[in-house]
Scaffold this motif. Structure first.
Motif, PDB file in Angstrom:
ATOM      1  N   ILE A 125       0.836  -1.196   0.000  1.00  0.00           N
ATOM      2  CA  ILE A 125       0.000   0.000   0.000  1.00  0.00           C
ATOM      3  C   ILE A 125       0.878   1.256   0.000  1.00  0.00           C
ATOM      4  O   ILE A 125       0.659   2.196  -0.765  1.00  0.00           O
ATOM      5  CB  ILE A 125      -0.949   0.010   1.213  1.00  0.00           C
ATOM      6  CG1 ILE A 125      -1.983  -1.115   1.086  1.00  0.00           C
ATOM      7  CG2 ILE A 125      -1.660   1.356   1.341  1.00  0.00           C
ATOM      8  CD1 ILE A 125      -2.809  -1.337   2.343  1.00  0.00           C
ATOM      9  N   LYS A 126       1.875   1.253   0.851  1.00  0.00           N
ATOM     10  CA  LYS A 126       2.780   2.410   0.967  1.00  0.00           C
ATOM     11  C   LYS A 126       3.484   2.707  -0.354  1.00  0.00           C
ATOM     12  O   LYS A 126       3.605   3.872  -0.766  1.00  0.00           O
ATOM     13  CB  LYS A 126       3.808   2.139   2.065  1.00  0.00           C
ATOM     14  CG  LYS A 126       4.873   3.221   2.221  1.00  0.00           C
ATOM     15  CD  LYS A 126       4.285   4.537   2.692  1.00  0.00           C
ATOM     16  CE  LYS A 126       5.365   5.582   2.904  1.00  0.00           C
ATOM     17  NZ  LYS A 126       4.806   6.890   3.303  1.00  0.00           N
ATOM     18  N   MET A 127       3.944   1.661  -1.026  1.00  0.00           N
ATOM     19  CA  MET A 127       4.724   1.835  -2.245  1.00  0.00           C
ATOM     20  C   MET A 127       3.866   2.197  -3.458  1.00  0.00           C
ATOM     21  O   MET A 127       4.406   2.545  -4.514  1.00  0.00           O
ATOM     22  CB  MET A 127       5.529   0.567  -2.539  1.00  0.00           C
ATOM     23  CG  MET A 127       6.591   0.259  -1.494  1.00  0.00           C
ATOM     24  SD  MET A 127       7.858   1.548  -1.358  1.00  0.00           S
ATOM     25  CE  MET A 127       8.744   1.313  -2.895  1.00  0.00           C
ATOM     26  N   ALA A 131      -0.080   7.444   0.956  1.00  0.00           N
ATOM     27  CA  ALA A 131      -0.652   7.288   2.290  1.00  0.00           C
ATOM     28  C   ALA A 131       0.443   7.167   3.337  1.00  0.00           C
ATOM     29  O   ALA A 131       1.587   6.795   3.044  1.00  0.00           O
ATOM     30  CB  ALA A 131      -1.548   6.055   2.329  1.00  0.00           C
ATOM     31  N   SER A 132       0.073   7.452   4.565  1.00  0.00           N
ATOM     32  CA  SER A 132       0.920   7.200   5.722  1.00  0.00           C
ATOM     33  C   SER A 132       0.498   5.853   6.286  1.00  0.00           C
ATOM     34  O   SER A 132      -0.682   5.647   6.590  1.00  0.00           O
ATOM     35  CB  SER A 132       0.723   8.305   6.767  1.00  0.00           C
ATOM     36  OG  SER A 132       1.335   7.950   7.990  1.00  0.00           O
ATOM     37  N   ALA A 146       8.590  -7.566   9.667  1.00  0.00           N
ATOM     38  CA  ALA A 146       7.898  -6.440   9.034  1.00  0.00           C
ATOM     39  C   ALA A 146       8.760  -5.186   9.036  1.00  0.00           C
ATOM     40  O   ALA A 146       8.830  -4.464   8.035  1.00  0.00           O
ATOM     41  CB  ALA A 146       6.569  -6.186   9.748  1.00  0.00           C
ATOM     42  N   LYS A 147       9.417  -4.922  10.149  1.00  0.00           N
ATOM     43  CA  LYS A 147      10.287  -3.737  10.236  1.00  0.00           C
ATOM     44  C   LYS A 147      11.445  -3.839   9.245  1.00  0.00           C
ATOM     45  O   LYS A 147      11.802  -2.851   8.585  1.00  0.00           O
ATOM     46  CB  LYS A 147      10.828  -3.597  11.656  1.00  0.00           C
ATOM     47  CG  LYS A 147       9.803  -3.144  12.686  1.00  0.00           C
ATOM     48  CD  LYS A 147      10.446  -3.060  14.070  1.00  0.00           C
ATOM     49  CE  LYS A 147       9.484  -2.561  15.116  1.00  0.00           C
ATOM     50  NZ  LYS A 147      10.106  -2.491  16.470  1.00  0.00           N
ATOM     51  N   LYS A 148      12.043  -5.015   9.150  1.00  0.00           N
ATOM     52  CA  LYS A 148      13.148  -5.206   8.206  1.00  0.00           C
ATOM     53  C   LYS A 148      12.673  -4.943   6.774  1.00  0.00           C
ATOM     54  O   LYS A 148      13.347  -4.235   6.006  1.00  0.00           O
ATOM     55  CB  LYS A 148      13.698  -6.632   8.314  1.00  0.00           C
ATOM     56  CG  LYS A 148      14.717  -6.993   7.231  1.00  0.00           C
ATOM     57  CD  LYS A 148      15.244  -8.396   7.385  1.00  0.00           C
ATOM     58  CE  LYS A 148      16.050  -8.839   6.168  1.00  0.00           C
ATOM     59  NZ  LYS A 148      17.144  -7.921   5.818  1.00  0.00           N
ATOM     60  N   ASN A 149      11.521  -5.510   6.422  1.00  0.00           N
ATOM     61  CA  ASN A 149      11.008  -5.310   5.070  1.00  0.00           C
ATOM     62  C   ASN A 149      10.698  -3.843   4.794  1.00  0.00           C
ATOM     63  O   ASN A 149      10.969  -3.335   3.707  1.00  0.00           O
ATOM     64  CB  ASN A 149       9.761  -6.178   4.847  1.00  0.00           C
ATOM     65  CG  ASN A 149      10.107  -7.610   4.523  1.00  0.00           C
ATOM     66  OD1 ASN A 149      11.057  -7.883   3.797  1.00  0.00           O
ATOM     67  ND2 ASN A 149       9.351  -8.549   5.072  1.00  0.00           N
ATOM     68  N   GLU A 156      12.573   3.816   4.843  1.00  0.00           N
ATOM     69  CA  GLU A 156      12.222   4.709   5.945  1.00  0.00           C
ATOM     70  C   GLU A 156      12.084   3.884   7.219  1.00  0.00           C
ATOM     71  O   GLU A 156      11.987   2.661   7.175  1.00  0.00           O
ATOM     72  CB  GLU A 156      10.891   5.418   5.665  1.00  0.00           C
ATOM     73  CG  GLU A 156      10.894   6.357   4.488  1.00  0.00           C
ATOM     74  CD  GLU A 156       9.525   6.954   4.219  1.00  0.00           C
ATOM     75  OE1 GLU A 156       8.580   6.662   4.997  1.00  0.00           O
ATOM     76  OE2 GLU A 156       9.383   7.699   3.225  1.00  0.00           O
ATOM     77  N   GLU A 157      12.046   4.580   8.348  1.00  0.00           N
ATOM     78  CA  GLU A 157      11.802   3.913   9.630  1.00  0.00           C
ATOM     79  C   GLU A 157      10.292   3.770   9.807  1.00  0.00           C
ATOM     80  O   GLU A 157       9.548   4.748   9.696  1.00  0.00           O
ATOM     81  CB  GLU A 157      12.398   4.728  10.774  1.00  0.00           C
ATOM     82  CG  GLU A 157      12.462   3.990  12.093  1.00  0.00           C
ATOM     83  CD  GLU A 157      13.410   2.803  12.064  1.00  0.00           C
ATOM     84  OE1 GLU A 157      13.209   1.886  12.885  1.00  0.00           O
ATOM     85  OE2 GLU A 157      14.355   2.789  11.234  1.00  0.00           O
ATOM     86  N   PRO A 158       9.798   2.565  10.090  1.00  0.00           N
ATOM     87  CA  PRO A 158       8.354   2.369  10.182  1.00  0.00           C
ATOM     88  C   PRO A 158       7.769   2.754  11.539  1.00  0.00           C
ATOM     89  O   PRO A 158       8.462   2.741  12.553  1.00  0.00           O
ATOM     90  CB  PRO A 158       8.203   0.864   9.960  1.00  0.00           C
ATOM     91  CG  PRO A 158       9.457   0.292  10.573  1.00  0.00           C
ATOM     92  CD  PRO A 158      10.536   1.291  10.234  1.00  0.00           C
TER      93      PRO A 158
END
Length: 275
Positions: A125-127, A131-132, A146-149, A156-158
Motif C-alpha cells: 500500500i505504501k509503495m 498514504a501514511s 515487518a520492520k526489516k522489510n 524509511e523507519e516504520p
C-alpha cells in the motif's frame, strides 16, 4: 559438479510438483545468480560448499519446508519480501486486499495494517500510494520481519508497534484499517497441506468453530479507531464472508461488500463506519 549435472540430479530428487523449476530456484539462490546465468553457463562448476548447501536445502524441501522459507524471499505485488518461519508466506489472493485498500486511499490517508506479519500488505500500500502507513502485530518475531522489510523496501523507519490488535493504538484514528487475521478453523487446518503446517499457527488459526473470533474483535474495536466514514477491509475465507457482512451490519457499518479474488471467490470484505 557442473551446474547442468547438479540441476538434473536435484530435479530428479525433488518430491514436488515442479522439480525442474525448483531445482533452478535453488541454484539461483545459492549461487546468487539469475535464471539467465543458470541457463547459459551449464558447464560451470558449482563450488563444493555451495553444492553442500543446495543438498541440505533439497532435504528440507523434501520435508515440506516451503521454498520461500528456504530462499528467505517471496514476491508479492511486484515487490520482493524477506520471509522466515515467523510469518505467513504472502499469497497472490491477498493482493486483492491491497487492491481494494488502494481504491480507498488518497494523498495523506492514514492506514493501519494489523496482523501485519511480513508487512507485505502495508508496504505494498505504501509503495503504491501517498498514504501514511502504520504496522502492528501481536508477535514480536513477526514484527521484526515487518520492520526489516519496511526499512529495506520503503527506505524509511516504520511506525510499527507490538500490539494485541488495537491495544497500542489508543486514542489514534485512521482513514483505513486493513487486516489479514487468523481465520482458519481447527477443522480446516486438519486438511491443509504439509507445507502450510510449517507456517506459524498463531497467524493461521482462529479457535472459534467458525474461525471468526479475532475478526469479530477487529470489527468491534476498529470503530473506535476509524475516522468518520473510514474504511475497514478484512481478508477471510470465502465461506466466512456472508457472516462477516452480517456482523458488520449489526455493528453499524455501511457500504458493506465482499470482493472476489483471482480465483473468483469472495476474499475481502470491506465496509465504512459512519460515526
Amino acid at each position: 559438479m557442473r551446474i547442468t549435472d547438479l540441476k538434473k540430479e536435484i530435479a530428479k530428487s525433488l518430491e514436488t510438483e515442479l522439480p525442474s523449476l525448483e531445482a533452478s530456484m535453488l541454484l539461483e539462490h545459492f549461487l546468487e545468480k539469475d535464471r539467465v546465468y543458470i541457463l547459459t553457463r551449464p558447464e560451470e562448476d558449482v563450488p563444493c560448499e555451495i553444492e553442500a548447501k543446495i543438498r541440505d536445502a533439497l532435504e528440507k524441501r523434501n520435508s515440506h519446508i516451503p521454498m520461500a522459507y528456504i530462499t528467505k524471499k517471496r514476491e508479492f505485488y511486484g515487490l520482493t519480501f524477506f520471509v522466515n518461519e515467523h510469518v505467513l508466506i504472502p499469497q497472490p489472493d491477498t493482493e486483492t486486499l491491497v487492491q481494494e485498500a488502494l481504491k480507498e486511499t488518497e494523498e495523506g490517508s492514514r492506514v493501519l495494517d494489523i496482523c501485519t506479519g511480513s508487512g507485505a500488505v502495508a508496504i505494498a500500500i505504501k509503495m503504491n500510494s501517498r498514504a501514511s502507513v502504520c504496522l502492528s502485530d501481536i508477535d514480536e518475531n513477526a514484527l521484526l520481519v515487518a520492520k526489516k522489510n519496511y526499512r529495506d523496501i520503503v527506505k524509511e523507519e516504520p511506525d510499527a508497534r507490538l500490539s494485541d490488535l488495537f491495544a497500542s493504538w489508543q486514542g489514534e484514528e485512521f482513514d483505513i484499517i486493513t487486516a489479514n487475521p487468523p481465520y482458519v478453523t481447527l477443522c480446516w487446518y486438519s486438511s491443509v497441506s504439509e507445507e502450510v503446517k510449517h507456517e506459524p499457527k498463531l497467524a493461521l488459526i482462529d479457535y472459534a468453530p467458525d474461525g471468526l473470533d479475532i475478526t469479530r474483535r477487529i470489527i468491534r474495536e476498529a470503530k473506535g479507531h476509524l475516522r468518520k466514514n473510514g474504511s475497514l477491509l478484512l481478508e477471510s475465507d470465502w465461506r466466512q464472508c456472508e457472516e462477516i457482512r452480517r456482523i458488520l451490519a449489526l455493528e453499524g457499518y455501511v457500504d458493506i461488500e465482499s470482493v472476489k479474488d483471482l480465483a473468483g471467490k469472495e476474499r475481502v470484505t470491506k465496509a465504512k463506519y459512519p460515526k
